[in-house]
Design a protein around this motif. Structure first.
Motif, mmCIF file in Angstrom:
data_model
loop_
_atom_site.group_PDB
_atom_site.id
_atom_site.type_symbol
_atom_site.label_atom_id
_atom_site.label_comp_id
_atom_site.label_asym_id
_atom_site.label_seq_id
_atom_site.Cartn_x
_atom_site.Cartn_y
_atom_site.Cartn_z
ATOM 1 N N PHE A 1 0.049 4.939 -8.376
ATOM 2 C CA PHE A 1 0.000 4.097 -9.571
ATOM 3 C C PHE A 1 0.173 2.657 -9.137
ATOM 4 O O PHE A 1 0.841 2.367 -8.150
ATOM 5 C CB PHE A 1 1.144 4.478 -10.525
ATOM 6 C CG PHE A 1 1.376 3.485 -11.635
ATOM 7 C CD1 PHE A 1 0.629 3.553 -12.793
ATOM 8 C CD2 PHE A 1 2.333 2.491 -11.506
ATOM 9 C CE1 PHE A 1 0.840 2.638 -13.811
ATOM 10 C CE2 PHE A 1 2.544 1.572 -12.523
ATOM 11 C CZ PHE A 1 1.795 1.652 -13.682
ATOM 12 N N TRP A 2 -0.428 1.723 -9.858
ATOM 13 C CA TRP A 2 -0.205 0.306 -9.595
ATOM 14 C C TRP A 2 -0.480 -0.480 -10.866
ATOM 15 O O TRP A 2 -1.298 -0.092 -11.700
ATOM 16 C CB TRP A 2 -1.121 -0.206 -8.480
ATOM 17 C CG TRP A 2 -2.564 0.172 -8.641
ATOM 18 C CD1 TRP A 2 -3.484 -0.406 -9.452
ATOM 19 C CD2 TRP A 2 -3.233 1.261 -7.986
ATOM 20 N NE1 TRP A 2 -4.693 0.233 -9.351
ATOM 21 C CE2 TRP A 2 -4.569 1.266 -8.444
ATOM 22 C CE3 TRP A 2 -2.834 2.216 -7.040
ATOM 23 C CZ2 TRP A 2 -5.500 2.191 -8.006
ATOM 24 C CZ3 TRP A 2 -3.761 3.134 -6.621
ATOM 25 C CH2 TRP A 2 -5.078 3.116 -7.094
ATOM 26 N N HIS A 3 0.236 -1.573 -11.012
ATOM 27 C CA HIS A 3 -0.099 -2.521 -12.069
ATOM 28 C C HIS A 3 -1.417 -3.205 -11.697
ATOM 29 O O HIS A 3 -1.656 -3.513 -10.536
ATOM 30 C CB HIS A 3 1.008 -3.566 -12.219
ATOM 31 C CG HIS A 3 2.303 -3.007 -12.708
ATOM 32 N ND1 HIS A 3 2.491 -2.609 -14.015
ATOM 33 C CD2 HIS A 3 3.469 -2.760 -12.065
ATOM 34 C CE1 HIS A 3 3.718 -2.152 -14.152
ATOM 35 N NE2 HIS A 3 4.333 -2.224 -12.990
ATOM 36 N N GLN B 1 0.832 -1.201 0.000
ATOM 37 C CA GLN B 1 0.000 0.000 0.000
ATOM 38 C C GLN B 1 0.868 1.253 0.000
ATOM 39 O O GLN B 1 0.539 2.253 -0.652
ATOM 40 C CB GLN B 1 -0.922 -0.004 1.218
ATOM 41 C CG GLN B 1 -2.001 1.077 1.189
ATOM 42 C CD GLN B 1 -2.984 0.890 0.051
ATOM 43 O OE1 GLN B 1 -3.281 -0.248 -0.338
ATOM 44 N NE2 GLN B 1 -3.485 1.979 -0.500
ATOM 45 N N LEU B 2 1.981 1.208 0.711
ATOM 46 C CA LEU B 2 2.930 2.322 0.689
ATOM 47 C C LEU B 2 3.471 2.528 -0.717
ATOM 48 O O LEU B 2 3.572 3.673 -1.194
ATOM 49 C CB LEU B 2 4.070 2.035 1.669
ATOM 50 C CG LEU B 2 5.214 3.053 1.701
ATOM 51 C CD1 LEU B 2 4.723 4.424 2.132
ATOM 52 C CD2 LEU B 2 6.332 2.575 2.632
ATOM 53 N N GLY C 1 12.219 13.363 -8.026
ATOM 54 C CA GLY C 1 11.037 12.601 -7.636
ATOM 55 C C GLY C 1 11.288 11.115 -7.804
ATOM 56 O O GLY C 1 11.123 10.578 -8.907
ATOM 57 N N PRO C 2 11.717 10.412 -6.743
ATOM 58 C CA PRO C 2 12.118 8.999 -6.890
ATOM 59 C C PRO C 2 10.966 8.007 -6.933
ATOM 60 O O PRO C 2 11.208 6.809 -6.912
ATOM 61 C CB PRO C 2 12.978 8.771 -5.644
ATOM 62 C CG PRO C 2 12.445 9.718 -4.626
ATOM 63 C CD PRO C 2 11.948 10.919 -5.384
ATOM 64 N N PHE C 3 9.725 8.492 -6.997
ATOM 65 C CA PHE C 3 8.577 7.584 -6.960
ATOM 66 C C PHE C 3 7.765 7.673 -8.245
ATOM 67 O O PHE C 3 6.535 7.633 -8.224
ATOM 68 C CB PHE C 3 7.681 7.899 -5.764
ATOM 69 C CG PHE C 3 8.430 7.998 -4.461
ATOM 70 C CD1 PHE C 3 9.183 6.941 -4.001
ATOM 71 C CD2 PHE C 3 8.393 9.161 -3.715
ATOM 72 C CE1 PHE C 3 9.888 7.033 -2.813
ATOM 73 C CE2 PHE C 3 9.083 9.265 -2.520
ATOM 74 C CZ PHE C 3 9.840 8.196 -2.068
ATOM 75 N N ASP C 4 8.440 7.791 -9.380
ATOM 76 C CA ASP C 4 7.735 7.912 -10.647
ATOM 77 C C ASP C 4 6.949 6.652 -10.958
ATOM 78 O O ASP C 4 7.334 5.539 -10.577
ATOM 79 C CB ASP C 4 8.725 8.187 -11.778
ATOM 80 C CG ASP C 4 9.367 9.565 -11.648
ATOM 81 O OD1 ASP C 4 8.720 10.445 -11.071
ATOM 82 O OD2 ASP C 4 10.502 9.739 -12.115
ATOM 83 N N ALA C 5 5.882 6.819 -11.696
ATOM 84 C CA ALA C 5 5.000 5.695 -11.999
ATOM 85 C C ALA C 5 5.533 4.827 -13.131
ATOM 86 O O ALA C 5 5.153 3.668 -13.249
ATOM 87 C CB ALA C 5 3.608 6.217 -12.376
#
Length: 310
Positions: free
Chosen positions: A137-139, A129-130, A266-270
């Motif tokens: 974004f999620w697959h 979830q984190l 931004g290290p959390f790109d989708a």
């Protein structure tokens, strides 16, 4: 040297992947590339007045200033990226400590093994979830597997990260109330849970607080101003008023350096590109460590290639 073979090798960028990195960068910079091309065409066609040409000393001073500000900005961006990676490393360590602490304080009775499994699944659900909330974004298949995991825990599929953290605290309280763990065990479990919460807070801070917009705008405008004046300077420098290819390449390299800092910030790109952190791989590691490969998440194919994290 003996190669054990089972543990693989540390991720590294292979030479044949350099072109892929450049393609990822150019894809993100497509608007900048079009603007640079348009400016070069306008200057070569003399559509921009020659009086804009700056003295060579001014161009050099601007180049030095742009280099300093781009370097500082990129240093801060890499620092944010590395801090996020260290915090995710803390999440991995805390998750392993969570499993070890549960194993140490719960007996081998069947009911305790069930409670232990439930709390391990909750930790796995929490880290996935984190992942989803940081990237927004999620697959699709991973999101469905997450839903199935929450169904097994009898929790709503819409549960947020904060709700899962509160549920963890409630289950620890229930373990102590039902005398499955003593007060010392409860304290140790809460210490591990609090360490996880601290790491999550650090990751959310990085995600929600980028570098100041004013600094971003200033560095970008300074880079473009230097590039424009440099192209005009090269245009009027030679015997024929044309921009040499080397001049365009120099400006392009400055633009690339400035944009790389913006992307790494931004290290959390989708998109799972080489600019982002390998969040799926990290979460899969936690799933395997805590659930011994029984979780459906581990069926998801992940990549160890730092150019293609997902």
């Amino acid at each position: 040297m003996i190669d054990l073979g089972d543990y693989g090798h540390p991720p590294s960028t292979r030479r044949r992947d350099y072109s892929l990195v450049l393609l990822q960068l150019m894809k993100r910079m497509r608007l900048e590339l079009l603007l640079l091309l348009a400016i070069a065409v306008l200057i070569n066609s003399n559509a921009i007045p020659g009086g804009w040409t700056a003295d060579g000393d001014v161009v050099r001073i601007l180049g030095i200033a742009a280099s300093i500000f781009i370097g500082f900005r990129n240093t801060q961006a890499i620092g944010r990226w590395w801090e996020a990676r260290k915090l995710w490393g803390s999440i991995v360590n805390v998750s392993r400590s969570w499993a070890d602490t549960l194993r140490a304080h719960l007996s081998s009775e069947r009911i305790n093994r069930k409670e232990e499994r439930q709390l391990l699944q909750l930790q796995v659900a929490l880290v996935w979830q984190l992942n989803f909330q940081l990237r927004n974004f999620w697959h699709r298949e991973l999101r469905e597997l997450q839903g199935q995991l929450l169904d097994g825990l009898k929790l709503p599929r819409s549960s947020s990260l904060r709700q899962l953290g509160l549920q963890r605290a409630e289950w620890i309280r229930d373990l102590h109330r039902q005398e499955h763990i003593d007060s010392f065990g409860r304290m140790q479990l809460m210490e591990v849970a609090n360490a996880c919460t601290d790491a999550i807070g650090g990751l959310e801070r990085i995600r929600n607080t980028p570098l100041p917009a004013s600094y971003d705008v200033f560095v970008r405008l300074l880079t473009w101003l230097f590039g424009l004046l440099l192209l005009l300077y090269f245009h009027d420098l030679g015997p024929e008023p044309r921009i040499p290819i080397s001049g365009v390449l120099i400006v392009l390299l400055f633009l690339m350096a400035e944009r790389i800092g913006a992307y790494v910030e931004g290290p959390f790109d989708a998109d799972g590109s080489s600019f982002s952190l390998p969040l799926d791989s990290i979460c899969l590691t936690i799933s395997r460590d805590l659930l011994d490969g029984d979780a459906d998440h581990v069926q998801h194919l992940n990549s160890k290639d730092p150019v293609r994290w997902t």
